[in-house]
Design a protein around this motif. Structure first.
Motif, PDB file in Angstrom:
ATOM      1  N   ARG A 139      11.177 -12.122  -8.645  1.00 13.12           N
ATOM      2  CA  ARG A 139      11.513 -11.805  -7.184  1.00 13.12           C
ATOM      3  C   ARG A 139      11.976 -10.409  -6.926  1.00 13.12           C
ATOM      4  NH1 ARG A 139       8.544 -15.800  -4.599  1.00 13.12           N
ATOM      5  NH2 ARG A 139       8.915 -17.886  -5.299  1.00 13.12           N
ATOM      6  N   ILE A 140      13.013 -10.374  -7.944  1.00 17.67           N
ATOM      7  CA  ILE A 140      13.662  -8.833  -7.722  1.00 17.67           C
ATOM      8  C   ILE A 140      12.683  -7.785  -7.840  1.00 17.67           C
ATOM      9  CG2 ILE A 140      15.475  -7.399  -9.004  1.00 17.67           C
ATOM     10  CD1 ILE A 140      16.951  -9.793  -9.760  1.00 17.67           C
ATOM     11  N   ALA A 141      11.781  -7.648  -8.522  1.00 15.68           N
ATOM     12  CA  ALA A 141      10.925  -6.582  -8.760  1.00 15.68           C
ATOM     13  C   ALA A 141       9.843  -6.385  -7.649  1.00 15.68           C
ATOM     14  CB  ALA A 141      10.306  -6.813 -10.237  1.00 15.68           C
ATOM     15  N   GLU A 142       9.903  -7.494  -6.897  1.00 14.24           N
ATOM     16  CA  GLU A 142       8.857  -7.337  -5.726  1.00 14.24           C
ATOM     17  C   GLU A 142       9.305  -6.133  -4.665  1.00 14.24           C
ATOM     18  OE1 GLU A 142       7.364 -12.067  -4.963  1.00 14.24           O
ATOM     19  OE2 GLU A 142       9.150 -11.194  -4.079  1.00 14.24           O
ATOM     20  N   ASN A 143      10.471  -6.088  -4.436  1.00  9.51           N
ATOM     21  CA  ASN A 143      10.919  -5.057  -3.560  1.00  9.51           C
ATOM     22  C   ASN A 143      12.040  -4.126  -3.991  1.00  9.51           C
ATOM     23  OD1 ASN A 143       9.613  -6.822  -1.495  1.00  9.51           O
ATOM     24  ND2 ASN A 143      11.373  -8.196  -1.700  1.00  9.51           N
ATOM     25  N   VAL A 199       5.166 -17.578 -12.956  1.00  5.37           N
ATOM     26  CA  VAL A 199       4.168 -16.960 -12.355  1.00  5.37           C
ATOM     27  C   VAL A 199       3.088 -17.693 -11.398  1.00  5.37           C
ATOM     28  CG1 VAL A 199       2.222 -15.624 -12.922  1.00  5.37           C
ATOM     29  CG2 VAL A 199       3.971 -15.530 -14.439  1.00  5.37           C
ATOM     30  N   ARG A 200       3.212 -18.828 -11.569  1.00  2.65           N
ATOM     31  CA  ARG A 200       2.455 -19.667 -10.577  1.00  2.65           C
ATOM     32  C   ARG A 200       3.238 -20.013  -9.229  1.00  2.65           C
ATOM     33  NH1 ARG A 200       0.198 -24.766 -14.428  1.00  2.65           N
ATOM     34  NH2 ARG A 200      -1.794 -23.698 -14.864  1.00  2.65           N
ATOM     35  N   ARG A 201       4.571 -19.740  -9.218  1.00  2.69           N
ATOM     36  CA  ARG A 201       5.417 -20.025  -8.063  1.00  2.69           C
ATOM     37  C   ARG A 201       5.342 -18.697  -7.375  1.00  2.69           C
ATOM     38  NH1 ARG A 201       9.708 -23.596  -7.028  1.00  2.69           N
ATOM     39  NH2 ARG A 201      11.039 -22.050  -6.569  1.00  2.69           N
ATOM     40  N   VAL A 202       5.271 -17.528  -7.980  1.00  2.51           N
ATOM     41  CA  VAL A 202       5.520 -16.118  -7.442  1.00  2.51           C
ATOM     42  C   VAL A 202       4.115 -15.846  -6.783  1.00  2.51           C
ATOM     43  CG1 VAL A 202       6.083 -13.607  -7.813  1.00  2.51           C
ATOM     44  CG2 VAL A 202       7.624 -15.656  -8.466  1.00  2.51           C
ATOM     45  N   MET A 203       2.964 -16.186  -7.848  1.00  7.97           N
ATOM     46  CA  MET A 203       1.757 -15.492  -7.546  1.00  7.97           C
ATOM     47  C   MET A 203       0.597 -16.356  -7.133  1.00  7.97           C
ATOM     48  SD  MET A 203       2.169 -11.998  -8.083  1.00  7.97           S
ATOM     49  CE  MET A 203       0.483 -11.578  -8.299  1.00  7.97           C
ATOM     50  N   SER A 204       0.933 -17.624  -6.973  1.00  5.31           N
ATOM     51  CA  SER A 204      -0.376 -18.486  -6.532  1.00  5.31           C
ATOM     52  C   SER A 204      -1.127 -18.105  -5.304  1.00  5.31           C
ATOM     53  CB  SER A 204       0.406 -19.744  -6.483  1.00  5.31           C
ATOM     54  OG  SER A 204       1.099 -20.019  -5.339  1.00  5.31           O
ATOM     55  N   ALA A 205      -0.582 -17.482  -4.479  1.00  3.73           N
ATOM     56  CA  ALA A 205      -1.364 -17.008  -3.303  1.00  3.73           C
ATOM     57  C   ALA A 205      -2.108 -15.775  -3.585  1.00  3.73           C
ATOM     58  CB  ALA A 205      -0.280 -16.797  -1.812  1.00  3.73           C
TER      59      ALA A 205
END
Length: 608
Positions: free
Chosen positions: A274-278, A307-313
């Motif tokens: 999550r931190i690395a997203e932005n 990874v599933r929680r962050v990238m599933s979409a």
């Protein structure tokens, strides 16, 4: 008036560094006298730089060298002094430890002790505990045990972040109870932040730092070093190589935690993602944590869940990979872009037939055409086969009746390709899995991707190619070459999708527009060797990533049709191209972002 207050410390620092150097030379004289004599000879004849590098290499090979480096963590005394002198401006770091039901008292004491014996002391140590765990006793005023109980480590971590914010800390260093901080861990993080170059002033400050690890085991005399690559946005989705040895900027970490479902991440790794997203992430090339042996292998379920929680979409499928890693499939664009597969060949019909039939009949990516670039074949069977296969509407044959020039042949074929993407494919490649091209296209379609390469195996199933590292052998080498296919090797690096400086042209996928934008392969100066690596580096100069994916796996019967570059008849040409490559890219001194300063540059098998 000049401030001389730091002079005594500086003199002590210089003295201690000189003493350590002298001790190393004495050990070398006693244990490896022939190495010392050989290196002194280089200095006598004026090769001082070579002598220095070889002396350093010999010292690293001494008994206990790894242990000494882990203890020192690569931090110079001057840096520790600088942090002390910069007390008003140096970053304030806290440390967090969460105690669970399964943590043993000895582990807890060692972890806390490692925080309280840092060469640069933390602002505070925050301890949280799981439900039902009694409040541990501590006599240190630097340690606070929060009275609340938490249902998870990340619940305790979020509470520690809030406390760190309240007391004015800039950074929080989380630690597992089974691990401990290296002696100079906080100094390493602080020194990294203090020595950011003036040119970095306009760049965004990092929100996350991570260091290297030393894995410890009772029966092993010295730690096994995990010397990590620079930050790689693709690799972090395949493997958690960060969270066991990291420091979190307090404000960005709290903001990222608030973006999680329910306002709390399920794991530290999820918070890292999550931190690395932005925000920027930076690597500290120092040992900052000592972790249990092979602990990186055992968190596969939590890694997959994060990874599933962050990238599933953003993914078609997210499944377990080998050795606790994650295999993520990005979606393919519809309609599928056409890929022009370019196969350069001369005679050797048995190789060509196997390659062509694998592309046409054993590949599940339907939107492809095949260009056979014939470099003056004379064998009647080969010519007859080309005539036969060109009856397939997907196949065309173009002729290059000139001396062998791999770059020129492929550039010529690419100029006649109708596909949006090009796949350069050696004629000695054998297709063994139908989804190889689909897997490469899933990576190539991502934003800011230039070249994509595959995992190539020798016929005995050992690894021939798992990405290319610049600087190996002072030029470029195939990472992890010779590793048995099922062996994890160096922390599973050959088995995960990740960035790379380059990939081999034996199987290289690139958008036609990117290929043409950099002028294709260099047919003037790199006719045979290093043209593929040069292409990838030119793409990287344009801000385009090179991706290695093991999801595409093929057999490579390496150089069967052309011969090896170091054969006597090819040596002069090879040495000329090597010199061009070295001068153009500085490969004699550059450190590959996916290698490490401490790894052996003479070996394609990663080792410190």
């Amino acid at each position: 008036m000049q401030d001389n207050s730091s002079q005594p410390a500086t003199h002590r620092t210089v003295s201690r560094i000189s003493e350590q150097r002298a001790l190393n030379l004495l050990l070398l004289a006693g244990l490896r006298p022939h190495r010392l004599v050989a290196n002194l000879w280089w200095r006598v004849i004026g090769k001082k730089l070579r002598a220095r590098s070889r002396i350093d290499a010999a010292i690293r090979g001494l008994p206990f060298a790894h242990a000494r480096w882990v203890k020192a963590s690569g931090i110079e005394d001057q840096e520790i002094v600088a942090i002390g002198l910069a007390a008003g401006t140096a970053p304030a770091l806290c440390m967090h430890l969460h105690i669970s039901q399964n943590d043993r008292p000895g582990e807890i004491r060692r972890a806390v002790r490692s925080a309280l014996k840092q060469s640069v002391m933390p602002l505070h140590v925050v301890i949280t505990r799981e439900n039902g765990v009694p409040i541990p006793f501590t006599s240190s005023t630097m340690v606070t045990v929060l009275p609340e109980e938490f249902g998870s480590r990340t619940g305790g971590l979020c509470a520690a972040l809030r406390m760190a914010s309240e007391i004015g800390a800039d950074w929080l260093v989380p630690l597992d109870c089974g691990s401990r901080l290296a002696h100079h861990a906080l100094a390493a993080y602080g020194a990294h932040l203090l020595r950011r170059r003036p040119s970095d002033a306009n760049a965004s400050a990092p929100a996350l730092l991570y260091g290297d690890e030393g894995e410890i085991a009772w029966l092993r005399a010295r730690p096994k070093l995990w010397l990590k690559p620079q930050w790689d946005r693709r690799m972090i989705l395949s493997q958690d190589y960060v969270s066991r040895a990291c420091a979190l900027a307090v404000g960005p970490a709290l903001d990222a935690a608030a973006r999680c479902d329910g306002g709390e991440p399920q794991s530290l790794y999820e918070l890292v993602l999550r931190i690395a997203e932005n925000a920027p992430v930076e690597h500290v090339e120092r040992i900052t944590a000592l972790t249990p042996d092979d602990s990186w292998l055992h968190d596969g379920a939590a890694t997959l869940a994060a990874v599933r929680r962050v990238m599933s979409a953003s993914a078609d499928d997210i499944v377990p990979g080998p050795f606790g890693t994650v295999a993520l499939q990005f979606p393919l664009r519809q309609p599928l872009p056409t890929v022009s597969v370019v196969v350069a060949t001369r005679d050797r019909v048995e190789l060509l037939r196997a390659c062509v039939e694998g592309v046409l009949y054993a590949t599940d990516y339907p939107a492809l055409d095949l260009i056979i670039a014939d470099n003056d074949s004379v064998d009647p069977e080969t010519l007859g086969y080309m005539d036969e296969v060109s009856a397939d509407l997907r196949v065309s044959v173009v002729r290059w009746p000139h001396p062998f020039n791999y770059s020129a042949i492929n550039n010529f074929a690419a100029s006649r390709a109708r596909g949006e993407y090009l796949c350069l494919l050696n004629n000695d490649i054998e297709v063994i899995e139908p989804d190889w091209l689909s897997a490469m296209m899933r990576e190539a379609l991502q934003p800011k991707v230039g070249a994509v390469g595959a995992k190539l195996l020798y016929p005995d199933r050992s690894i021939q190619h798992a990405g290319v590292a610049i600087g190996l052998g002072n030029a470029a080498g195939h990472a992890h070459r010779g590793l048995p296919e099922g062996d994890p090797g160096y922390f599973a690096q050959a088995h995960i999708a990740r960035g790379a400086s380059a990939v081999t042209g034996a199987c290289l996928l690139v958008a036609q527009r990117h290929f043409q934008a950099v002028g294709g392969l260099d047919e003037e100066h790199l006719a045979v060797a290093y043209n593929d690596v040069d292409l990838c580096l030119k793409l990287r100069e344009r801000g385009l990533a090179t991706i290695y994916t093991p999801a595409a796996t093929l057999i490579h019967h390496e150089s069967k049709s052309r011969g090896l570059d170091f054969a006597p008849e090819h040596r002069e040409r090879y040495m000329r191209e090597l010199e061009v490559f070295q001068k153009r890219w500085g490969s004699e001194w550059v450190v590959d972002p996916w290698h490490h300063l401490r790894l052996d540059r003479a070996s394609e098998v990663y080792r410190a």
